[in-house]
Design a protein around this motif. Structure first.
Motif, PDB file in Angstrom:
ATOM      1  N   GLN A 155     -11.368  -3.851  -2.277  1.00 46.34           N
ATOM      2  CA  GLN A 155     -10.422  -3.370  -0.996  1.00 46.34           C
ATOM      3  C   GLN A 155     -10.348  -2.077  -1.006  1.00 46.34           C
ATOM      4  O   GLN A 155     -10.116  -1.305  -2.072  1.00 46.34           O
ATOM      5  N   GLY A 156     -10.598  -1.491   0.265  1.00 42.55           N
ATOM      6  CA  GLY A 156     -10.501  -0.148   0.502  1.00 42.55           C
ATOM      7  C   GLY A 156      -9.037   0.452   0.483  1.00 42.55           C
ATOM      8  O   GLY A 156      -8.002  -0.580   0.381  1.00 42.55           O
ATOM      9  N   PRO A 157      -8.763   1.732   0.393  1.00 42.23           N
ATOM     10  CA  PRO A 157      -7.300   2.080   0.137  1.00 42.23           C
ATOM     11  C   PRO A 157      -6.762   2.206   1.448  1.00 42.23           C
ATOM     12  O   PRO A 157      -7.250   2.169   2.404  1.00 42.23           O
ATOM     13  N   LEU A 158      -5.442   2.272   1.371  1.00 41.50           N
ATOM     14  CA  LEU A 158      -4.367   2.713   2.249  1.00 41.50           C
ATOM     15  C   LEU A 158      -4.215   3.948   2.406  1.00 41.50           C
ATOM     16  O   LEU A 158      -3.938   4.830   1.490  1.00 41.50           O
ATOM     17  N   VAL A 159      -4.849   4.478   3.536  1.00 41.35           N
ATOM     18  CA  VAL A 159      -4.766   6.211   3.716  1.00 41.35           C
ATOM     19  C   VAL A 159      -3.509   6.517   4.520  1.00 41.35           C
ATOM     20  O   VAL A 159      -3.281   5.783   5.737  1.00 41.35           O
ATOM     21  N   GLY A 200       4.719   7.801  -6.416  1.00 43.34           N
ATOM     22  CA  GLY A 200       4.560   7.251  -7.947  1.00 43.34           C
ATOM     23  C   GLY A 200       6.040   6.760  -8.541  1.00 43.34           C
ATOM     24  O   GLY A 200       6.052   5.877  -9.092  1.00 43.34           O
ATOM     25  N   LEU A 201       7.086   7.698  -8.200  1.00 40.80           N
ATOM     26  CA  LEU A 201       8.351   7.307  -8.521  1.00 40.80           C
ATOM     27  C   LEU A 201       8.664   6.119  -7.890  1.00 40.80           C
ATOM     28  O   LEU A 201       9.503   5.323  -8.274  1.00 40.80           O
ATOM     29  N   ARG A 202       8.198   5.660  -6.287  1.00 35.52           N
ATOM     30  CA  ARG A 202       8.611   4.637  -5.793  1.00 35.52           C
ATOM     31  C   ARG A 202       8.046   3.291  -6.455  1.00 35.52           C
ATOM     32  O   ARG A 202       8.554   2.293  -6.322  1.00 35.52           O
ATOM     33  N   HIS A 203       6.793   3.568  -6.659  1.00 35.02           N
ATOM     34  CA  HIS A 203       5.897   2.213  -7.290  1.00 35.02           C
ATOM     35  C   HIS A 203       5.335   3.050  -8.408  1.00 35.02           C
ATOM     36  O   HIS A 203       4.072   3.516  -8.071  1.00 35.02           O
ATOM     37  N   ALA A 204       5.405   2.750  -9.771  1.00 37.22           N
ATOM     38  CA  ALA A 204       4.965   3.365 -11.027  1.00 37.22           C
ATOM     39  C   ALA A 204       3.774   2.787 -10.892  1.00 37.22           C
ATOM     40  O   ALA A 204       2.620   3.617 -11.661  1.00 37.22           O
ATOM     41  N   ALA A 215       3.471   3.591   0.737  1.00 36.04           N
ATOM     42  CA  ALA A 215       3.652   3.234  -0.614  1.00 36.04           C
ATOM     43  C   ALA A 215       3.944   1.602  -0.787  1.00 36.04           C
ATOM     44  O   ALA A 215       3.606   1.165  -1.614  1.00 36.04           O
ATOM     45  N   ASP A 216       5.111   1.289   0.041  1.00 36.43           N
ATOM     46  CA  ASP A 216       5.399  -0.067   0.083  1.00 36.43           C
ATOM     47  C   ASP A 216       4.291  -1.135   0.336  1.00 36.43           C
ATOM     48  O   ASP A 216       4.221  -2.100  -0.354  1.00 36.43           O
ATOM     49  N   GLU A 217       3.620  -0.681   1.475  1.00 35.30           N
ATOM     50  CA  GLU A 217       2.644  -1.626   1.972  1.00 35.30           C
ATOM     51  C   GLU A 217       1.561  -1.547   0.843  1.00 35.30           C
ATOM     52  O   GLU A 217       0.826  -2.609   0.634  1.00 35.30           O
ATOM     53  N   ALA A 218       1.035  -0.538   0.190  1.00 34.45           N
ATOM     54  CA  ALA A 218       0.086  -0.488  -0.683  1.00 34.45           C
ATOM     55  C   ALA A 218       0.326  -1.378  -1.900  1.00 34.45           C
ATOM     56  O   ALA A 218      -0.194  -2.408  -2.678  1.00 34.45           O
ATOM     57  N   ALA A 219       1.579  -1.018  -2.361  1.00 38.78           N
ATOM     58  CA  ALA A 219       2.196  -1.939  -3.604  1.00 38.78           C
ATOM     59  C   ALA A 219       2.340  -3.630  -3.158  1.00 38.78           C
ATOM     60  O   ALA A 219       1.884  -4.273  -4.005  1.00 38.78           O
ATOM     61  N   LEU A 220       2.517  -3.873  -1.847  1.00 39.64           N
ATOM     62  CA  LEU A 220       2.777  -5.232  -1.387  1.00 39.64           C
ATOM     63  C   LEU A 220       1.374  -5.831  -1.472  1.00 39.64           C
ATOM     64  O   LEU A 220       1.049  -7.162  -1.805  1.00 39.64           O
ATOM     65  N   HIS A 221       0.330  -5.140  -1.000  1.00 39.55           N
ATOM     66  CA  HIS A 221      -1.023  -5.848  -0.986  1.00 39.55           C
ATOM     67  C   HIS A 221      -1.924  -5.525  -2.287  1.00 39.55           C
ATOM     68  O   HIS A 221      -3.130  -5.936  -2.241  1.00 39.55           O
TER      69      HIS A 221
END
Length: 291
Positions: free
Chosen positions: A2-6, A74-78, A23-29
């Protein structure tokens, strides 16, 4: 893979809101998060500045911005896989290039520095009109940005069957565990009369039934593929850009298919996407439909 979320970062308040959402979206997926900053100093001054012992102010600013953004994410999603890069080009070129193999590109509704006027100027619209991946503009109130409504809003267009926008909306609703509101608008042309042979004396009913058929056809495939997603279907009289903008006030994400058209000044978005990017009350995802 999967490609990155830019996400385009610039140090502005709107940019930080976009970063948090990304950040939330990247962590979610479960996808990597890539932070990019567009800086022209490398292109125009890189050779000369390389001979100097002092770091230019623009380079220091860029490094500070991406460093702060990476720390914040990073602090939001370690557990996020985060990468950063300062790229020596204009914002439009950077975001389009980065989006070629991306999961999606996320930008703020407005910015400063290299990203000034990203939404309201030509850059944001150009990226949304030309990107090969979904482009999400993070805008709206806090409730919408933080996903408190529990609702993804999808505008169903004429070519909804097999639409990438429909797939994207179902994927988002499933990942978030929320309701998917699918809306198809319709209008009764003023020149039509009730005695038209197809209207059977009820032109409004005819056009609403046609809208319902398009809605069902557009949703059928993905409904079967995502049985856990609760879908609510709406046929609404009115223009799509007005109806969707109004309903976006109660949504966490508005998903629209990219209706691109070639003009003398390049690719442009259709009226619905253009209006949503400027006036929606929640983040807006513009999803391209391959030719």
């Amino acid at each position: 893979m999967q490609g990155p979320l830019v996400v385009g970062v610039d140090g502005s308040d709107a940019g930080f809101r976009a970063l948090d959402w990304a950040a939330d979206e990247a962590a979610l997926h479960g996808v990597p998060l890539r932070l990019v900053y567009a800086s022209r100093w490398e292109r125009y001054e890189g050779t000369a500045l390389a001979l100097s012992l002092a770091r230019p102010a623009e380079e220091v600013l860029a490094d500070n911005i991406v460093g702060t953004a990476a720390e914040r994410a990073g602090l939001r999603h370690a557990d996020l896989n985060i990468s950063t890069q300062v790229l020596g080009d204009d914002p439009e070129t950077v975001l389009l290039r980065e989006g070629e193999d991306a999961f999606a590109v996320v930008v703020g509704s407005r910015g400063r520095g290299a990203f000034t006027g990203l939404l309201l100027g030509s850059v944001g619209l150009a990226v949304a009109a030309r990107a090969r991946c979904p482009v999400i503009v993070v805008r709206g109130d806090r409730a919408g940005r933080e996903g408190t409504h529990g609702r993804v809003l999808l505008g169903i267009g004429d070519a909804a069957k097999g639409s990438e926008a429909v797939r994207f909306a179902f994927r988002e609703a499933e990942a978030r565990g929320c309701v998917l509101d699918a809306v198809r608008t319709w209008r009764c042309p003023a020149h039509e009369t009730a005695d038209h042979p197809l209207l059977a004396g009820a032109p409004e009913r005819y056009h609403e039934d046609r809208a319902s058929a398009v809605l069902d056809e557009g949703l059928a495939e993905e409904t079967a593929h995502h049985p856990t997603v609760r879908v609510r279907r709406f046929t609404v009289e009115g223009t799509a850009h007005k109806v969707l903008t109004r309903r976006s006030a109660a949504a966490d994400l508005l998903v629209i298919g990219a209706q691109r058209r070639q003009s003398p000044v390049g690719f442009q978005l259709g009226r619905t996407a253009h209006t949503a990017l400027h006036h929606a009350e929640c983040p807006v995802a513009v999803v391209p439909q391959p030719a």
